[in-house]
Design a protein around this motif. Structure first.
Motif, PDB file in Angstrom:
ATOM      1  N   ASN A  82      47.562  27.512  36.372  1.00  0.00           N
ATOM      2  CA  ASN A  82      47.991  28.441  35.328  1.00  0.00           C
ATOM      3  C   ASN A  82      48.994  29.494  35.775  1.00  0.00           C
ATOM      4  O   ASN A  82      49.480  30.278  34.969  1.00  0.00           O
ATOM      5  CB  ASN A  82      46.785  29.108  34.660  1.00  0.00           C
ATOM      6  CG  ASN A  82      46.095  30.146  35.535  1.00  0.00           C
ATOM      7  OD1 ASN A  82      46.581  30.521  36.607  1.00  0.00           O
ATOM      8  ND2 ASN A  82      44.942  30.617  35.099  1.00  0.00           N
ATOM      9  N   GLY A  83      49.331  29.542  37.084  1.00  0.00           N
ATOM     10  CA  GLY A  83      50.386  30.422  37.553  1.00  0.00           C
ATOM     11  C   GLY A  83      49.932  31.724  38.172  1.00  0.00           C
ATOM     12  O   GLY A  83      50.758  32.487  38.680  1.00  0.00           O
TER      13      GLY A  83
ATOM     14  N   ALA B  59      44.298  39.115  40.574  1.00  0.00           N
ATOM     15  CA  ALA B  59      44.895  37.942  39.933  1.00  0.00           C
ATOM     16  C   ALA B  59      46.322  38.310  39.551  1.00  0.00           C
ATOM     17  O   ALA B  59      46.525  39.159  38.675  1.00  0.00           O
ATOM     18  CB  ALA B  59      44.098  37.514  38.709  1.00  0.00           C
ATOM     19  N   ASP B  60      47.275  37.696  40.231  1.00  0.00           N
ATOM     20  CA  ASP B  60      48.679  38.059  40.034  1.00  0.00           C
ATOM     21  C   ASP B  60      49.528  36.802  39.977  1.00  0.00           C
ATOM     22  O   ASP B  60      49.230  35.795  40.632  1.00  0.00           O
ATOM     23  CB  ASP B  60      49.154  38.956  41.178  1.00  0.00           C
ATOM     24  CG  ASP B  60      48.360  40.247  41.256  1.00  0.00           C
ATOM     25  OD1 ASP B  60      48.728  41.213  40.578  1.00  0.00           O
ATOM     26  OD2 ASP B  60      47.354  40.273  41.996  1.00  0.00           O
ATOM     27  N   ALA B  61      50.612  36.865  39.205  1.00  0.00           N
ATOM     28  CA  ALA B  61      51.464  35.695  39.003  1.00  0.00           C
ATOM     29  C   ALA B  61      52.197  35.338  40.289  1.00  0.00           C
ATOM     30  O   ALA B  61      52.900  36.166  40.865  1.00  0.00           O
ATOM     31  CB  ALA B  61      52.458  35.953  37.881  1.00  0.00           C
ATOM     32  N   TYR B  62      52.025  34.091  40.735  1.00  0.00           N
ATOM     33  CA  TYR B  62      52.753  33.580  41.895  1.00  0.00           C
ATOM     34  C   TYR B  62      53.889  32.647  41.470  1.00  0.00           C
ATOM     35  O   TYR B  62      54.727  32.277  42.293  1.00  0.00           O
ATOM     36  CB  TYR B  62      51.804  32.823  42.837  1.00  0.00           C
ATOM     37  CG  TYR B  62      51.283  31.522  42.265  1.00  0.00           C
ATOM     38  CD1 TYR B  62      52.001  30.334  42.396  1.00  0.00           C
ATOM     39  CD2 TYR B  62      50.087  31.484  41.558  1.00  0.00           C
ATOM     40  CE1 TYR B  62      51.533  29.147  41.844  1.00  0.00           C
ATOM     41  CE2 TYR B  62      49.615  30.311  41.005  1.00  0.00           C
ATOM     42  CZ  TYR B  62      50.343  29.142  41.149  1.00  0.00           C
ATOM     43  OH  TYR B  62      49.883  27.972  40.594  1.00  0.00           O
TER      44      TYR B  62
ATOM     45  N   THR C 245      50.635  37.453  29.746  1.00  0.00           N
ATOM     46  CA  THR C 245      51.360  38.567  30.366  1.00  0.00           C
ATOM     47  C   THR C 245      50.738  38.962  31.696  1.00  0.00           C
ATOM     48  O   THR C 245      51.447  39.324  32.640  1.00  0.00           O
ATOM     49  CB  THR C 245      51.361  39.785  29.435  1.00  0.00           C
ATOM     50  OG1 THR C 245      49.994  40.154  29.127  1.00  0.00           O
ATOM     51  CG2 THR C 245      52.103  39.469  28.141  1.00  0.00           C
ATOM     52  N   HIS C 246      49.397  38.900  31.803  1.00  0.00           N
ATOM     53  CA  HIS C 246      48.700  39.293  33.019  1.00  0.00           C
ATOM     54  C   HIS C 246      47.232  38.922  32.862  1.00  0.00           C
ATOM     55  O   HIS C 246      46.793  38.461  31.789  1.00  0.00           O
ATOM     56  CB  HIS C 246      48.840  40.800  33.278  1.00  0.00           C
ATOM     57  CG  HIS C 246      48.176  41.661  32.236  1.00  0.00           C
ATOM     58  ND1 HIS C 246      48.708  41.865  30.971  1.00  0.00           N
ATOM     59  CD2 HIS C 246      46.999  42.358  32.252  1.00  0.00           C
ATOM     60  CE1 HIS C 246      47.917  42.657  30.265  1.00  0.00           C
ATOM     61  NE2 HIS C 246      46.863  42.964  31.016  1.00  0.00           N
TER      62      HIS C 246
ATOM     63  N   PRO D 159      42.888  36.215  31.060  1.00  0.00           N
ATOM     64  CA  PRO D 159      44.339  36.290  30.857  1.00  0.00           C
ATOM     65  C   PRO D 159      44.646  36.863  29.476  1.00  0.00           C
ATOM     66  O   PRO D 159      43.928  36.593  28.500  1.00  0.00           O
ATOM     67  CB  PRO D 159      44.784  34.833  30.958  1.00  0.00           C
ATOM     68  CG  PRO D 159      43.633  34.090  31.560  1.00  0.00           C
ATOM     69  CD  PRO D 159      42.407  34.830  31.167  1.00  0.00           C
ATOM     70  N   GLN D 160      45.704  37.645  29.406  1.00  0.00           N
ATOM     71  CA  GLN D 160      46.141  38.222  28.137  1.00  0.00           C
ATOM     72  C   GLN D 160      47.257  37.338  27.587  1.00  0.00           C
ATOM     73  O   GLN D 160      48.403  37.394  28.037  1.00  0.00           O
ATOM     74  CB  GLN D 160      46.603  39.661  28.351  1.00  0.00           C
ATOM     75  CG  GLN D 160      45.543  40.545  28.989  1.00  0.00           C
ATOM     76  CD  GLN D 160      44.260  40.584  28.187  1.00  0.00           C
ATOM     77  OE1 GLN D 160      44.219  41.135  27.071  1.00  0.00           O
ATOM     78  NE2 GLN D 160      43.188  40.017  28.723  1.00  0.00           N
ATOM     79  N   GLU D 161      46.912  36.520  26.611  1.00  0.00           N
ATOM     80  CA  GLU D 161      47.801  35.465  26.138  1.00  0.00           C
ATOM     81  C   GLU D 161      48.940  36.005  25.278  1.00  0.00           C
ATOM     82  O   GLU D 161      48.782  36.990  24.554  1.00  0.00           O
ATOM     83  CB  GLU D 161      47.004  34.421  25.361  1.00  0.00           C
ATOM     84  CG  GLU D 161      45.941  33.738  26.203  1.00  0.00           C
ATOM     85  CD  GLU D 161      45.026  32.833  25.390  1.00  0.00           C
ATOM     86  OE1 GLU D 161      45.371  32.561  24.208  1.00  0.00           O
ATOM     87  OE2 GLU D 161      43.986  32.412  25.916  1.00  0.00           O
TER      88      GLU D 161
END
Length: 711
Positions: A358-359, A374-377, A384-385, A393-395
């Motif tokens: 999921n990123g 939990a951070d976007a890689y 969004t985060h 996750p905040q869709e």
């Protein structure tokens, strides 16, 4: 059946043909009904292994970090090919080699197992489990196998048709065999088993084809089932296996998900903490992908897309963390998990780390499952985060495609990170992630009907197909990337990145010699400095590498080994998104050491010959053929009928194949190659529409070639 092996020191050019001939003789013998195991007699070796690679991830924590440093950033330029072995089947290779007591064990296509002398490459034995070739229709992602487990002189591995087999590691003779799945359902096994105490742990695949996922433990000695944990609930009217399943059922809203199976297969990653006595398993996607169809009243659909912590003694539930609640995007959490101790806010924390599809990169307390970060890689558009308090996750708007297609959504079903293993280097505090950006347009299939044994995503593939318009296609392809991200899990950000030519690059090894090694889709094995990502050395493998390298030391010398061979899901479906053209498959085991100077034979690539018959079908026939292709063919033969390499390009069908098209597509003429007949799903008219689409694709390719020539 016993054959004498060659006494040669190396399997180089002069001996390669003999090695292949030996394997082919063994394969023929097995298929003709003689002994399943063929043994090559070799002289006993007095050399003992100094440092083994004895487990799939090197250790129970699955760090894939070796303390060996004889090969290092200063001298890796002197690394050379010591020996190689060509596998007999040119299909995808994903295995992690296991090296114990001077022997190297690998798995190949169709679940075949090979044992070699790790010093010389001499093949010691070969085992063919005789997987029915037509079982390939039950596979999402190529006829691959990610490796074996070894314990006290015995080899354990899973087969594509759902068996778990134990062999004697000395001669390859079979000890026992159990069927772990229902043969009437489209289950498969491609993942490597893990050994925990006196049990061998194995999962399975097949979620999108319509199965109910689970993970099982079998006794090492006799293969008796010790326990089984289902990852999603079954029919509530039948009762629940345990309290965890009863709790999970409360999160599935409406519908009869059990008719399809629900999904949630445990098809790859596991890790084990011996101090906590916790087994961690990654859980896959739902069946179908689309929650609107699977669970129309909503709900998180536990335990899809989750990390599960189980008691390995009895398989009982301890805790879970769901990375993607109510998954609708094929965002599995089966990706590689690593255990480590990190200094977070001045306090040592025992953690489990994962970069699922999921990123987002997750760091959890591995005792409790508490979310620490939990951070976007990778590139992420669907959320969004991740909210740290709720863990959710905040869709973004319409991420769930309830009001029409999504637009280009990142990640796509291939994920920001797929199965290719990461590596954690404690010296530098970095996790090396094989990242990729490959978007997808999600849209609900309004005419969805469950098809037993076939792909059941619940999504319409038409909007996701690459368009013919050159400008739009170029814009989409520019978003497709492949990288290595050196992720700092404490700082929660990348320290540096390496960009590749395209996606679907190999798993990663790091060492105390300040090295990070990875194979590439374009066919190189590359050594980088582990601290800065500087390119230090490379070797042309002549084929895409997706499997991870390993390292070992024998008789005082360090070696590096990797299984090379292009394949896997994106290699099948990717088509033009792979960039750089089709990658050939030359499946090989490659072994390197300092000072060696071995050479591979020259690579000879046959040009793609596209010579289609005249285009006589109507535009309506071609369009119907395209829809059928996207429903039945794209997952093996590539977007736009552009092959990724492991399977023939359908734009280059010969005149003979066109004549046999109905017999192949409907009757299964090529079942022995894994191409079953679809006569129970398609009509003769459907087959002709499919053929019309392929002819149109061939003529389109010729036009593109002509345009490129005149530029």
């Amino acid at each position: 059946m016993r054959l004498l092996a060659s006494p040669s020191r190396r399997l180089r050019n002069s001996m390669l043909g003999g090695a292949i001939a030996t394997v082919l003789m063994l394969t023929t013998a097995c298929e003709s009904g003689s002994d399943e195991t063929a043994v090559a007699e070799v002289a006993p070796s007095a050399k003992l292994a100094d440092v083994d690679w004895a487990m799939h991830g090197l250790n129970p924590s699955e760090t894939r970090f070796s303390t060996l440093d004889q090969i290092n950033a200063d001298n890796v330029k002197d690394l050379g090919l010591e020996w190689y072995f060509d596998y007999p089947a040119a299909r995808g290779k994903e295995a992690t080699p296991i090296v114990v007591d001077g022997k190297i064990y690998t798995s190949g296509s169709w679940s075949n197992i090979f044992a070699h002398d790790a010093l010389t490459g001499e093949m010691l034995w070969f085992f063919d489990p005789k997987v029915p070739r037509d079982w390939a229709v039950h596979l999402c992602c190529d006829v691959v196998n990610r490796g074996v487990a070894l314990h006290e002189g015995n080899v354990y591995f899973g087969t594509l048709d759902g068996r778990l087999i134990s062999l004697n590691s000395e001669d390859g003779s079979k000890r026992w065999e159990v069927q772990t799945t229902d043969r009437n359902k489209p289950y498969s096994i491609t993942g490597a088993p893990r050994i925990v105490k006196d049990k061998v742990i194995i999962g399975n695949g097949g979620a999108e084809l319509g199965v109910r996922g689970y993970v099982s433990a079998y006794n090492l000695d006799d293969g008796e089932l010790a326990w089984r944990f289902y990852t999603v609930p079954g029919n509530p009217d039948d009762g629940f296996e345990n309290a965890a399943m009863e709790k999970a059922a409360e999160t599935w809203g409406g519908g009869e998900w059990w008719e399809i199976g629900g999904g949630g297969t445990v098809w790859d990653s596991m890790a084990y903490d011996p101090e906590l006595n916790l087994l961690y398993v990654g859980v896959g996607n739902g069946a179908p992908w689309n929650r609107q169809l699977r669970s129309p009243d909503g709900g998180d659909n536990l335990y899809l897309s989750s990390i599960l912590a189980l008691n390995p003694d009895d398989g009982s539930y301890v805790w879970h963390y769901q990375t993607t609640p109510g998954d609708s995007w094929d965002y599995t959490a089966t990706q590689h998990m690593i255990l480590a101790t990190l200094n977070i806010a001045g306090t040592p924390r025992d953690v489990i780390m994962q970069a699922p599809k999921n990123g987002f990169f997750y760091v959890l307390d591995r005792k409790t499952g508490e979310l620490l970060s939990a951070d976007a890689y990778a590139a992420v558009t669907w959320a969004t985060h991740v909210d740290l308090e709720s863990g959710r996750p905040q869709e973004t708007e319409n991420a769930r495609y309830t009001d029409g297609p999504t637009g280009l959504n990142l990640p796509g079903p291939i994920g920001g990170h797929n199965w290719h293993p990461m590596s954690y280097n404690p010296q530098h505090g970095l996790v090396y992630i094989p990242r990729q950006d490959a978007g997808w347009v999600y849209k609900t299939d309004e005419n969805f009907e469950y098809k037993h044994g076939y792909w059941n995503t619940g999504t319409d593939s038409m909007p996701a197909a690459l368009p013919d318009d050159p400008a739009i296609k170029e814009a989409v392809l520019k978003t497709v990337r492949g990288l290595v991200v050196a992720w700092d899990p404490v700082a929660k950000q990348p320290r540096w990145e390496i960009e590749h030519e395209g996606p679907w690059n190999g798993g990663i090894l790091s060492t105390a010699g300040n090295l990070m090694l990875q194979g590439s889709a374009r066919g190189e094995l590359v050594a980088y400095s582990a601290d800065k990502g500087e390119r230090l050395w490379s070797f042309d493998a002549q084929t895409g590498i997706v499997a991870p390298p390993v390292t070992y030391r024998i008789d005082g010398e360090q070696y590096i080994a990797v299984v090379a061979g292009w394949g896997g899901s994106l290699a099948l479906v990717g088509g033009e998104a792979l960039k750089g053209g089709i990658s050939p498959n030359r499946s090989r085991l490659l072994v390197f050491k300092l000072g060696s100077d071995g050479q591979l034979p020259p690579a000879i690539d046959e040009p793609l010959v596209i010579d289609p018959p005249p285009m006589t079908a109507s535009a309506e026939s071609v369009q119907r053929g395209k829809a059928l292709y996207l429903g039945f063919c794209v997952f093996c033969h590539g977007d736009g009928a552009v092959s990724g390499g492991p399977i023939p390009d359908l734009r280059a069908l010969t005149a003979e194949t066109h004549e046999q098209f109905q017999a192949i597509v409907l009757g299964g003429l090529h079942w022995d190659k894994g191409m079953v007949g679809f006569g129970n799903q398609l009509s003769p008219d459907d087959a002709e529409d499919l053929r019309a689409f392929l002819i149109e694709r061939a003529h389109h390719a010729l036009k593109e070639q002509a345009a490129a020539t005149t530029e």
